[in-house]
Design an enzyme around this catalytic site. Structure first.
Site, PDB file in Angstrom:
ATOM      1  N   GLY A   1      -5.722  -5.950   7.468  1.00 43.74           N
ATOM      2  CA  GLY A   1      -5.424  -5.694   6.054  1.00 43.74           C
ATOM      3  C   GLY A   1      -6.206  -4.517   5.480  1.00 43.74           C
ATOM      4  O   GLY A   1      -7.383  -4.356   5.762  1.00 43.74           O
ATOM      5  N   SER A   2      -5.589  -3.697   4.646  1.00 45.66           N
ATOM      6  CA  SER A   2      -6.210  -2.464   4.221  1.00 45.66           C
ATOM      7  C   SER A   2      -5.417  -1.818   3.089  1.00 45.66           C
ATOM      8  O   SER A   2      -4.497  -2.418   2.537  1.00 45.66           O
ATOM      9  CB  SER A   2      -6.319  -1.511   5.413  1.00 45.66           C
ATOM     10  OG  SER A   2      -5.118  -1.540   6.161  1.00 45.66           O
ATOM     11  N   ARG A   3      -5.764  -0.554   2.750  1.00 52.00           N
ATOM     12  CA  ARG A   3      -5.103   0.137   1.646  1.00 52.00           C
ATOM     13  C   ARG A   3      -5.005   1.619   1.949  1.00 52.00           C
ATOM     14  O   ARG A   3      -5.875   2.191   2.620  1.00 52.00           O
ATOM     15  CB  ARG A   3      -5.918  -0.069   0.359  1.00 52.00           C
ATOM     16  CG  ARG A   3      -5.147   0.215  -0.904  1.00 52.00           C
ATOM     17  CD  ARG A   3      -6.003  -0.079  -2.121  1.00 52.00           C
ATOM     18  NE  ARG A   3      -6.666   1.116  -2.626  1.00 52.00           N
ATOM     19  CZ  ARG A   3      -7.703   1.089  -3.456  1.00 52.00           C
ATOM     20  NH1 ARG A   3      -8.229  -0.053  -3.836  1.00 52.00           N
ATOM     21  NH2 ARG A   3      -8.224   2.215  -3.886  1.00 52.00           N
TER      22      ARG A   3
END
EC number: 4.1.1.65
Length: 218
Positions: free
Chosen positions: A187-189
């Site tokens: 999970g990340s951005r």
């Protein structure tokens, strides 16, 4: 500043492959699953391990998928699969579009438009969840592209689990729109900063697809 004359390869077909940079996580998981399955008939311990190990290996294969894409037309396209988390005017007149990537999304990021990579800067930091405001100080890689619209900045931000960002190309590489440029594990951005005279075409909560969803409006 020297510039490479090589360009990242273009997509030429539709299909699915595994992401570059997946091996340190994927190979031990698949090896454990294969070994436990092979020994399951002769060992109760191996049989007990086989099911969860196989499920984990299947999950890893799904997570590290890297589908081929037919790159859509448009001046600026999404660099990431995910959901638009925020759209914020910036101090210098640009607009920041933040795209949150859950563990279910494809985590290979793509060039938002054609140009030359002028900077790839790794900045150490924390690992709070990428949807948290404090993620501004997370580990990240800051990209700058010299394009027909001028300098375009893109930032890959690590999340609580994603503790490794894997750039695929160095400074000086010429890219076409939609070329693969890097991977964030788990999970990340991804943030992209649009120039002051560019109108945003997406909305908060909208799903995006890397190489397909157009970010700007004519």
């Amino acid at each position: 500043m020297p510039h490479s004359q090589t360009s990242a390869p273009r997509d030429s077909r539709v299909g699915v492959r595994l992401a570059r940079g997946a091996s340190p996580w994927l190979l031990p998981t698949v090896a454990t699953a294969a070994l436990s399955l092979a020994r399951a008939r002769r060992s109760g311990a191996a049989k007990a391990v086989a099911l969860p190990a196989t499920a984990l290996a299947a999950g890893m294969l799904w997570f590290f998928r890297d589908p081929e894409r037919e790159i859509a037309p448009g001046r600026i396209i999404s660099p990431a699969d995910g959901v638009v988390q925020s759209i914020m005017p910036w101090k210098d007149g640009r607009t920041r579009v933040a795209i949150f990537m859950s563990p279910l999304n494809v985590h290979v990021n793509r060039a938002p438009l054609a140009g030359t990579v002028t900077s790839v800067e790794h900045i150490p930091g924390g690992f709070v969840p990428a949807f948290n405001k404090e993620s501004e100080n997370n580990e990240r890689v800051v990209w700058h592209f010299d394009t027909e619209l001028g300098d375009i900045e893109m930032v890959q931000i690590a999340g609580a689990v994603a503790r490794r960002i894997v750039p695929y190309i160095p400074r000086g590489t010429k890219v076409e729109q939609g070329d693969r440029i890097g991977l964030i594990r788990f999970g990340s951005r991804v943030d992209i900063y649009l120039p002051a005279d560019v109108e945003v075409a997406v909305e908060v909560g909208q799903k995006t697809t890397a190489g397909v969803t157009r970010i700007d409006r004519d």
